[in-house]
Design an enzyme around this catalytic site. Structure first.
Site, PDB file in Angstrom:
ATOM      1  N   ARG A   1       0.632   3.904   4.966  1.00  0.00           N
ATOM      2  CA  ARG A   1       0.410   5.148   4.217  1.00  0.00           C
ATOM      3  C   ARG A   1       0.114   6.329   5.135  1.00  0.00           C
ATOM      4  O   ARG A   1       0.348   7.478   4.772  1.00  0.00           O
ATOM      5  CB  ARG A   1      -0.691   4.967   3.164  1.00  0.00           C
ATOM      6  CG  ARG A   1      -1.993   4.416   3.706  1.00  0.00           C
ATOM      7  CD  ARG A   1      -2.909   3.968   2.567  1.00  0.00           C
ATOM      8  NE  ARG A   1      -3.985   3.135   3.066  1.00  0.00           N
ATOM      9  CZ  ARG A   1      -5.275   3.400   2.891  1.00  0.00           C
ATOM     10  NH1 ARG A   1      -5.656   4.462   2.215  1.00  0.00           N
ATOM     11  NH2 ARG A   1      -6.200   2.588   3.368  1.00  0.00           N
TER      12      ARG A   1
ATOM     13  N   SER B   1      -6.518   8.681  -0.716  1.00  0.00           N
ATOM     14  CA  SER B   1      -6.165   7.282  -0.464  1.00  0.00           C
ATOM     15  C   SER B   1      -4.677   7.127  -0.196  1.00  0.00           C
ATOM     16  O   SER B   1      -4.262   6.285   0.591  1.00  0.00           O
ATOM     17  CB  SER B   1      -6.541   6.408  -1.662  1.00  0.00           C
ATOM     18  OG  SER B   1      -7.896   6.589  -1.993  1.00  0.00           O
TER      19      SER B   1
ATOM     20  N   GLU C   1      -2.060   8.952 -15.016  1.00  0.00           N
ATOM     21  CA  GLU C   1      -0.791   8.573 -14.370  1.00  0.00           C
ATOM     22  C   GLU C   1       0.423   8.777 -15.266  1.00  0.00           C
ATOM     23  O   GLU C   1       1.520   9.011 -14.791  1.00  0.00           O
ATOM     24  CB  GLU C   1      -0.858   7.108 -13.917  1.00  0.00           C
ATOM     25  CG  GLU C   1      -1.891   6.834 -12.836  1.00  0.00           C
ATOM     26  CD  GLU C   1      -3.323   6.728 -13.365  1.00  0.00           C
ATOM     27  OE1 GLU C   1      -3.527   6.704 -14.609  1.00  0.00           O
ATOM     28  OE2 GLU C   1      -4.249   6.671 -12.539  1.00  0.00           O
TER      29      GLU C   1
ATOM     30  N   HIS D   1      -1.483   0.678  -1.695  1.00  0.00           N
ATOM     31  CA  HIS D   1      -2.391  -0.347  -2.230  1.00  0.00           C
ATOM     32  C   HIS D   1      -1.667  -1.376  -3.095  1.00  0.00           C
ATOM     33  O   HIS D   1      -2.194  -1.853  -4.102  1.00  0.00           O
ATOM     34  CB  HIS D   1      -3.545   0.302  -3.002  1.00  0.00           C
ATOM     35  CG  HIS D   1      -4.427   1.146  -2.133  1.00  0.00           C
ATOM     36  ND1 HIS D   1      -3.967   2.296  -1.503  1.00  0.00           N
ATOM     37  CD2 HIS D   1      -5.723   1.020  -1.769  1.00  0.00           C
ATOM     38  CE1 HIS D   1      -4.942   2.832  -0.793  1.00  0.00           C
ATOM     39  NE2 HIS D   1      -6.024   2.079  -0.936  1.00  0.00           N
TER      40      HIS D   1
ATOM     41  N   ASP E   1     -11.319  -5.026  -3.931  1.00  0.00           N
ATOM     42  CA  ASP E   1     -11.216  -4.483  -5.292  1.00  0.00           C
ATOM     43  C   ASP E   1     -10.877  -5.556  -6.328  1.00  0.00           C
ATOM     44  O   ASP E   1     -11.151  -5.397  -7.517  1.00  0.00           O
ATOM     45  CB  ASP E   1     -10.153  -3.379  -5.350  1.00  0.00           C
ATOM     46  CG  ASP E   1     -10.691  -2.037  -4.879  1.00  0.00           C
ATOM     47  OD1 ASP E   1     -11.918  -1.942  -4.666  1.00  0.00           O
ATOM     48  OD2 ASP E   1      -9.893  -1.100  -4.707  1.00  0.00           O
TER      49      ASP E   1
ATOM     50  N   ARG F   1      -2.427  -1.128   1.609  1.00  0.00           N
ATOM     51  CA  ARG F   1      -3.639  -0.403   1.974  1.00  0.00           C
ATOM     52  C   ARG F   1      -3.977  -0.566   3.456  1.00  0.00           C
ATOM     53  O   ARG F   1      -4.399   0.373   4.122  1.00  0.00           O
ATOM     54  CB  ARG F   1      -4.828  -0.925   1.152  1.00  0.00           C
ATOM     55  CG  ARG F   1      -6.157  -0.240   1.473  1.00  0.00           C
ATOM     56  CD  ARG F   1      -7.332  -0.892   0.763  1.00  0.00           C
ATOM     57  NE  ARG F   1      -7.687  -2.189   1.348  1.00  0.00           N
ATOM     58  CZ  ARG F   1      -8.590  -2.357   2.323  1.00  0.00           C
ATOM     59  NH1 ARG F   1      -9.243  -1.323   2.809  1.00  0.00           N
ATOM     60  NH2 ARG F   1      -8.839  -3.550   2.806  1.00  0.00           N
TER      61      ARG F   1
END
Lengths: 314, 282
Positions: free
Chosen positions: A8, A35, A56, A107, A115, A165
């Site tokens: 990312r 993020s 979203e 992610h 998570d 991630r």
């Protein structure tokens, strides 16, 4: 060993460069802009960056509206929300009208880690590859994430670009070219072919080395960075030349890249033994990335084991 | 307030009448479709395409055109009727509605129909699309306006409120929404199925400029858009009170014709009520 970097980060950097090159590039985020690494783009081009907040479905619709007005849109959030929460919006508002929207998720996969299952998206490849007009790209590492960002911007129409991630090994070269729809051979070999996508490409390379060292098995490694359209030619060629296929992906094995490859092989003239490495059809759980990779069957050892299985069945 | 000339109102009402004929006939020919919600939105669509919007039927992709997102996509027969009357495609083509190979899909599709600005049909999505268009207009420093028509039942959908928040947060004053308040949805009255009232205060509290009109009154429709134009920094929603099935007495206020076309006998009655005595062959 390999240098490590986050996919990312490469995406965020490439996006800023793209923004400098083209003023029709716009970015839409849904609160996870930091993020997803799109904040640098927003800092440099505030008027071309939109944040919908935690919404979203609206993010996806707004992206459609921008694309209908001539923009090339990068729409970014976590994989679970981009493809799951907004699935109908992706289907109706983007894929059906075939708009120039790049859904770039981060992610994705089980390596999200702590998570837990709620955020570990393991079904996104399935959801996106089944959609008409949608193309699916899963870069292997930092360099490919950068190249893929540019590549999708140059190819009009909807794309799903999948990233994770964590920091992952850099296994490709900065200079090599990247073409959507073309698999690259990272290691030649003649006994069996290991086909990886995303972060599993590095595990395939490790597995190839283990096979070579321990048993003198010469495995070919293919990086299948485009999951749709699949590089059918490379798949069939490898089946023909090596006689066995192992696929590896950080995704449920049902309906992922491996399923796509199985479909290609079953309709080809080379019905070679095949084994798919991936996550069984279960939800994940909290844990460290490497622990989860181990527990859910995503390490080089699992690939080696699958290669043995394929070789025995040949 | 000057308002429209009486003769202009009559012209618009005559166009709307023809569009209603198209709706009844094309859905009858298709054997399915949504005449009720198409008829309720007909006057708004007619006023938009024949009085309010700047558009070029001979150049459907004209970049500076005003846009229309029919968020209640099931009213496609009304949109197609207005587009055909405008000259985007021949009126005769309306009879291909919903048929295999037709450019007129059951719900609007931007890739097949000239003049359609967005693909809609899955309710709740059009307001987000319209918001994206309005953002793009601002970004490109273009003065075109974006209109959307939402159904009243449609605002039960969560995405509508995500978009409502977004449009007001971004001060999209180039976005004007008509809420087709015909009070019925497929399962019954909106207030019985899932109450949406109080509509006015809901939208006001979301930061919208709210107007309320009779959605069958040409003068009021045009005037509301004029008033919306005077507002800066806020999107406008025009709560338009309408009658489902308007113009065809046996369809007015009727749930039965939400998603059902007229049969042969009903078609004849409907055409007569619409003043179309010759059966109106295309």
């Amino acid at each position: 060993m390999w240098e490590m970097a986050k996919q990312r980060d490469a995406y965020g950097e490439a996006l800023v460069e793209l923004g400098r090159e083209r003023d029709d590039i716009v970015v839409v985020g849904a609160d996870l802009c930091g993020s997803c690494r799109v904040t640098n783009f927003g800092d440099e081009f505030p008027e071309r960056m939109f944040n919908t907040g935690i919404a979203e479905q609206n993010m996806t619709g707004v992206s459609a509206g921008l694309a209908l007005s001539g923009k090339t849109v990068f729409s970014s959030t976590f994989a679970v929300f981009a493809t799951g929460r907004a699935y109908d919006q992706v289907r109706q508002s983007i894929a059906y009208p075939e708009l120039d929207v790049k859904i770039v998720s981060t992610h994705a996969g089980i390596t999200v880690g702590g998570d837990g299952a709620s955020h570990q998206m393991l079904e996104d490849i399935a959801l996106m590859r089944v959609l008409p007009n949608m193309k699916v790209v899963a870069p292997a590492d930092y360099h490919e994430s950068r190249k893929a960002t540019f590549a999708v911007s140059e190819n009009e129409g909807p794309f799903y670009l999948r990233m994770g991630r964590s920091s992952v090994p850099i296994v490709t070269e900065e200079e090599t070219s990247f073409e959507i729809g073309e698999a690259s051979v990272l290691k030649e070999g003649s006994d069996v072919t290991l086909i990886g996508t995303g972060i599993m490409v590095s595990e395939c390379l490790k597995a190839a080395e283990m096979l070579n060292k321990q048993e003198d098995i010469d495995a070919r490694v293919l990086n299948m960075s485009t999951i749709k359209p699949l590089d059918e030619k490379s798949i069939v060629k490898s089946a023909k030349e090596t006689g066995g296929i192992v696929t590896a992906e950080e995704h449920v094995v049902s309906q992922g890249m491996g399923s796509g490859i199985a479909q290609v092989l079953s309709e080809s003239d080379y019905h070679v033994p095949m084994k798919r490495v991936g996550i069984p059809n279960v939800f994940g759980e909290s844990g460290e990335s490497d622990e989860l990779m181990e527990k859910y069957g995503l390490t080089a050892e699992h690939i080696v084991e699958s290669a043995h299985d394929v070789l025995e069945r040949r | 307030m000057p308002g429209l000339e009486e003769s202009r109102v009559e012209e618009l009402e005559e166009i709307a009448r023809r569009v209603r004929v198209h709706i009844v006939k094309s859905t009858h020919e298709a054997g399915s479709g949504h005449p009720g919600g198409s008829l309720s939105a007909t006057d708004i669509l007619t006023a938009l395409y024949f009085e309010i919007m700047d558009h070029r039927p001979e150049e459907p992709e004209w970049p500076k055109r005003d846009r229309l997102v029919l968020s209640k996509g099931h009213a496609a027969p009304a949109l197609y009727g207005v587009l055909a009357e405008s000259g985007y495609f021949p009126v005769e083509e309306l009879m291909t509605l919903r048929k295999l190979g037709s450019r007129l899909q059951g719900h609007p599709h931007v890739k097949t129909t000239p003049g359609v600005d967005a693909s809609t049909g899955s309710l709740g999505q059009g307001l987000s699309i319209a918001s994206g268009m309005a953002l793009a207009a601002r970004l490109d420093r273009e003065s075109y306006r974006v209109f959307a028509i939402c159904g009243d039942g449609e605002i039960q959908s969560g995405q509508i409120w995500e978009a409502a928040m977004f449009a007001s947060h971004n001060k999209l004053d180039n976005l004007i929404v008509f809420l087709d308040r015909n009070k019925l949805q497929i399962d019954g009255s909106t207030e019985e199925v899932m109450s949406i009232e109080p509509i006015i205060s809901k939208w006001s509290s979301f930061g919208w400029h709210v107007l309320e009109i009779n959605g069958h009154d040409m003068d009021q429709i045009v005037d509301a858009v004029d008033r919306a134009e005077e507002v800066h920094g806020e999107p406008t929603i025009i709560v338009s009170h309408t009658i489902k099935g308007k113009g065809v007495p046996f369809m007015e206020g009727s749930l039965a014709f939400h998603g059902k076309a007229a049969n042969d006998e009903q078609l004849e009655t409907a055409l007569k009520a619409l003043g179309e005595n010759d059966g109106g062959d295309y």
